[in-house]
Design a protein around this motif. Structure first.
Motif, mmCIF file in Angstrom:
data_model
loop_
_atom_site.group_PDB
_atom_site.id
_atom_site.type_symbol
_atom_site.label_atom_id
_atom_site.label_comp_id
_atom_site.label_asym_id
_atom_site.label_seq_id
_atom_site.Cartn_x
_atom_site.Cartn_y
_atom_site.Cartn_z
ATOM 1 N N PRO A 157 -7.011 5.244 39.480
ATOM 2 C CA PRO A 157 -6.770 6.331 40.029
ATOM 3 C C PRO A 157 -6.840 7.529 39.499
ATOM 4 O O PRO A 157 -6.980 8.725 39.880
ATOM 5 C CB PRO A 157 -4.889 6.069 40.190
ATOM 6 C CG PRO A 157 -4.856 4.798 39.873
ATOM 7 C CD PRO A 157 -6.030 4.048 39.093
ATOM 8 N N TRP B 237 -14.952 7.591 50.678
ATOM 9 C CA TRP B 237 -14.092 6.757 50.002
ATOM 10 C C TRP B 237 -13.859 7.351 48.668
ATOM 11 O O TRP B 237 -12.814 7.616 48.122
ATOM 12 C CB TRP B 237 -14.260 5.311 49.768
ATOM 13 C CG TRP B 237 -14.179 4.237 51.130
ATOM 14 C CD1 TRP B 237 -13.670 4.871 52.343
ATOM 15 C CD2 TRP B 237 -14.309 3.156 51.122
ATOM 16 N NE1 TRP B 237 -13.787 3.911 53.410
ATOM 17 C CE2 TRP B 237 -14.211 2.687 52.456
ATOM 18 C CE3 TRP B 237 -14.868 2.120 50.313
ATOM 19 C CZ2 TRP B 237 -14.382 1.467 53.168
ATOM 20 C CZ3 TRP B 237 -15.280 0.982 50.885
ATOM 21 C CH2 TRP B 237 -14.726 0.298 52.158
ATOM 22 N N THR C 10 -14.153 9.756 41.531
ATOM 23 C CA THR C 10 -12.567 9.547 41.642
ATOM 24 C C THR C 10 -12.439 9.194 43.361
ATOM 25 O O THR C 10 -13.476 9.204 43.888
ATOM 26 C CB THR C 10 -12.049 10.940 41.588
ATOM 27 O OG1 THR C 10 -12.718 11.786 42.271
ATOM 28 C CG2 THR C 10 -12.149 11.537 40.184
ATOM 29 N N ARG C 11 -11.346 8.508 43.521
ATOM 30 C CA ARG C 11 -11.046 8.186 44.695
ATOM 31 C C ARG C 11 -10.502 9.243 45.711
ATOM 32 O O ARG C 11 -9.896 10.186 44.963
ATOM 33 C CB ARG C 11 -9.879 7.102 44.614
ATOM 34 C CG ARG C 11 -10.310 5.835 44.077
ATOM 35 C CD ARG C 11 -8.964 4.794 44.001
ATOM 36 N NE ARG C 11 -9.032 3.606 43.309
ATOM 37 C CZ ARG C 11 -8.334 2.588 43.336
ATOM 38 N NH1 ARG C 11 -7.007 2.966 44.068
ATOM 39 N NH2 ARG C 11 -8.537 1.557 42.857
ATOM 40 N N VAL D 182 -9.307 8.606 48.690
ATOM 41 C CA VAL D 182 -8.164 7.917 49.672
ATOM 42 C C VAL D 182 -7.591 6.949 48.657
ATOM 43 O O VAL D 182 -8.319 6.527 47.646
ATOM 44 C CB VAL D 182 -8.739 7.235 50.986
ATOM 45 C CG1 VAL D 182 -9.353 8.185 51.724
ATOM 46 C CG2 VAL D 182 -9.947 6.120 50.416
ATOM 47 N N GLN D 183 -6.403 6.398 48.950
ATOM 48 C CA GLN D 183 -5.550 5.583 48.226
ATOM 49 C C GLN D 183 -5.812 4.097 48.431
ATOM 50 O O GLN D 183 -5.966 3.341 47.679
ATOM 51 C CB GLN D 183 -4.015 5.768 48.453
ATOM 52 C CG GLN D 183 -3.682 7.119 47.883
ATOM 53 C CD GLN D 183 -4.180 7.457 46.515
ATOM 54 O OE1 GLN D 183 -3.629 6.562 45.641
ATOM 55 N NE2 GLN D 183 -4.432 8.547 46.241
ATOM 56 N N ASN D 184 -6.161 3.724 49.643
ATOM 57 C CA ASN D 184 -6.504 2.404 50.022
ATOM 58 C C ASN D 184 -7.630 2.148 50.938
ATOM 59 O O ASN D 184 -7.633 3.269 51.990
ATOM 60 C CB ASN D 184 -5.141 1.563 50.685
ATOM 61 C CG ASN D 184 -4.127 1.488 49.703
ATOM 62 O OD1 ASN D 184 -4.222 0.851 48.665
ATOM 63 N ND2 ASN D 184 -3.066 2.353 50.080
#
Length: 488
Positions: free
Chosen positions: A81, A110, A119-120, A122-124
């Protein structure tokens, strides 16, 4: 089991609509079902019609992703994260997964590919690619856009599925009758031959192919050409020396030592042994003189002839090197007319393409006699090429260092509807013949052509590498037709 299932099903039902569905419902391998259908169809127990369907199957890469997930999904899961430096992320993944994953994850928005951190965004995420691949693997249909995307990534390939629809044939029975192939003494004694059903003979069936040696098309054409020369009264020259000295290959033919053909860009010179130690000294001296100062009404080339150049060994660039040796030997005896020919391999340092190789076969013929003229040469050429089925010839003046006059030979090709160059010819120069010791009234007419060109025309081959070399298809060797040169 498969045969019983098929015949039993048809006893109560009119048709098996799809052999694939039939096999799946009964948990029988489809290949086994297909083999049984072919056998029953051969004996007319059933009538079968082909069914073809285009399906998609996973490539090896696609199968891998059904287990591990797509590269973009693997890359996303490898990013914590708080983000991760790019070099550390690269260490966590296979190089190919990292490369593809970065591109696809960025395309899907993504991840954020920063200069310092990845880095992300989105979370999922949902691994849609893996899901689609699993659907295809399970035989389910997917949308055309998804098919196009997976195909572009080379994760799926098309495959033609083949099966059968089956109906009762004219000889249908719920159980196959055992047919007999041999009539025995016991059958006669017991009388059971009256009740037996015999297997029909298939008189159109082909026997097992015989394995054996096969002649290459070049060898077939070569043998036919050799027979033509022999029928015309020619004698074959010994051509077993692939290695020649520059003296016999060039100097004896009155070819100057500064000629471009003698450069390493055109000729293969040997490293070991690099030079020859055996040359006829008196003849070498006469050749040197004709090169430097001329003779026999020739002024020569007027340069300093070097023995070390003549001594260099090479892979012969033409079989005329053999002709020069034979004519020299002929000159050492009381003169007698001769007709010589050779068909063998020569070597030239050329760039390989569809019409050129670094090694090929040369056909050469020569006639040595008193009082020969250009008219004799033209007459012999018409006679020779008529045996090859080439009756329309024309000639064009040309230049060769060792022949004068020289002519290119053209034949009209009925298939191509145009004139095609088929060879070269000329009369050997006095500067070549007189130093050998041949009488002044003796002339030599000669001509040459490649073996590959007529062979390619005869067998419809447009790339010489398909005829000679490591890329030759062995099927061509086994199935090529008879050579019809000289067969009227």
């Amino acid at each position: 089991m498969a045969e019983e299932a098929i015949l039993g099903y048809l006893q109560h039902t009119e048709e098996i609509k799809d052999s694939g569905e039939f096999a799946a419902e009964r948990n029988i391998d489809h290949n086994e079902i297909v083999n049984v259908i072919k056998s029953l169809h051969g004996f007319r127990y059933v009538d079968a019609e082909d069914i073809k369907r285009e399906t998609w199957v996973l490539t090896d890469e696609g199968k891998t992703y059904t287990a591990t997930g797509s590269p973009e999904f693997q890359l996303f899961n490898a990013i914590p994260p708080e983000g991760i430096p790019k070099d550390e992320l690269q260490k966590k993944l296979d190089p190919s997964v990292f490369k593809i994953g970065c591109a696809q994850a960025a395309k899907n928005k993504w991840v954020e590919m920063g200069k310092q951190l990845v880095t992300r965004k989105v979370q999922n995420v949902d691994d849609k690619v893996k899901g689609l691949l699993l659907q295809i693997q399970q035989g389910q249909g997917i949308g055309s856009d998804d098919i196009k995307a997976l195909k572009a990534r080379k994760l799926i390939v098309p495959q033609t599925w083949k099966g059968y629809s089956v109906r009762k044939g004219p000889n249908y029975a719920p159980k196959r009758k055992q047919v007999v192939t041999d009539l025995t003494r016991e059958n006669f004694q017991s009388g059971e031959w009256k009740e037996l059903e015999f297997k029909e003979y298939n008189y159109s069936a082909k026997g097992a192919p015989l394995e054996g040696g096969h002649l290459h098309p070049l060898l077939k054409v070569r043998a036919q050409l050799k027979q033509i020369f022999l029928c015309m009264g020619f004698e074959e020259m010994p051509t077993n020396n692939f290695v020649e000295s520059s003296f016999w290959n060039f100097d004896a033919l009155f070819q100057p030592q500064q000629h471009p053909a003698r450069d390493s860009h055109d000729t293969f010179f040997l490293d070991a042994p690099s030079t020859t130690k055996r040359l006829p000294e008196d003849y070498v001296e006469r050749v040197k003189q004709i090169h430097e100062t001329g003779g026999y009404e020739s002024r020569g080339y007027v340069y300093d002839w070097k023995r070390e150049e003549a001594n260099k060994n090479l892979l012969r660039t033409h079989t005329t090197a053999v002709s020069s040796r034979m004519l020299y030997q002929l000159a050492q005896k009381p003169f007698a007319p001769k007709k010589y020919f050779s068909i063998d391999r020569v070597f030239r340092n050329e760039a390989v393409d569809r019409t050129h190789l670094a090694e090929f076969h040369q056909i050469e013929g020569l006639v040595c006699d008193r009082g020969l003229t250009l008219c004799d040469l033209i007459g012999v050429l018409h006679d020779f090429f008529s045996h090859l089925g080439m009756t329309k010839l024309k000639f064009k003046p040309a230049y060769n260092p060792y022949t004068e006059p020289s002519m290119e030979i053209f034949s009209y090709h009925e298939g191509f509807k145009k004139w095609v160059e088929v060879g070269n010819s000329g009369m050997f120069r006095p500067e070549m013949l007189r130093p050998m010791g041949l009488p002044e009234d003796v002339q030599v007419i000669a001509w040459g052509l490649s073996l590959e060109r007529p062979t390619m025309i005869l067998y419809g081959i447009d790339n010489i590498r398909d005829l000679f070399g490591p890329k030759v298809d062995l099927g061509l060797i086994k199935k090529n037709s008879i050579c019809r040169l000289g067969i009227n």
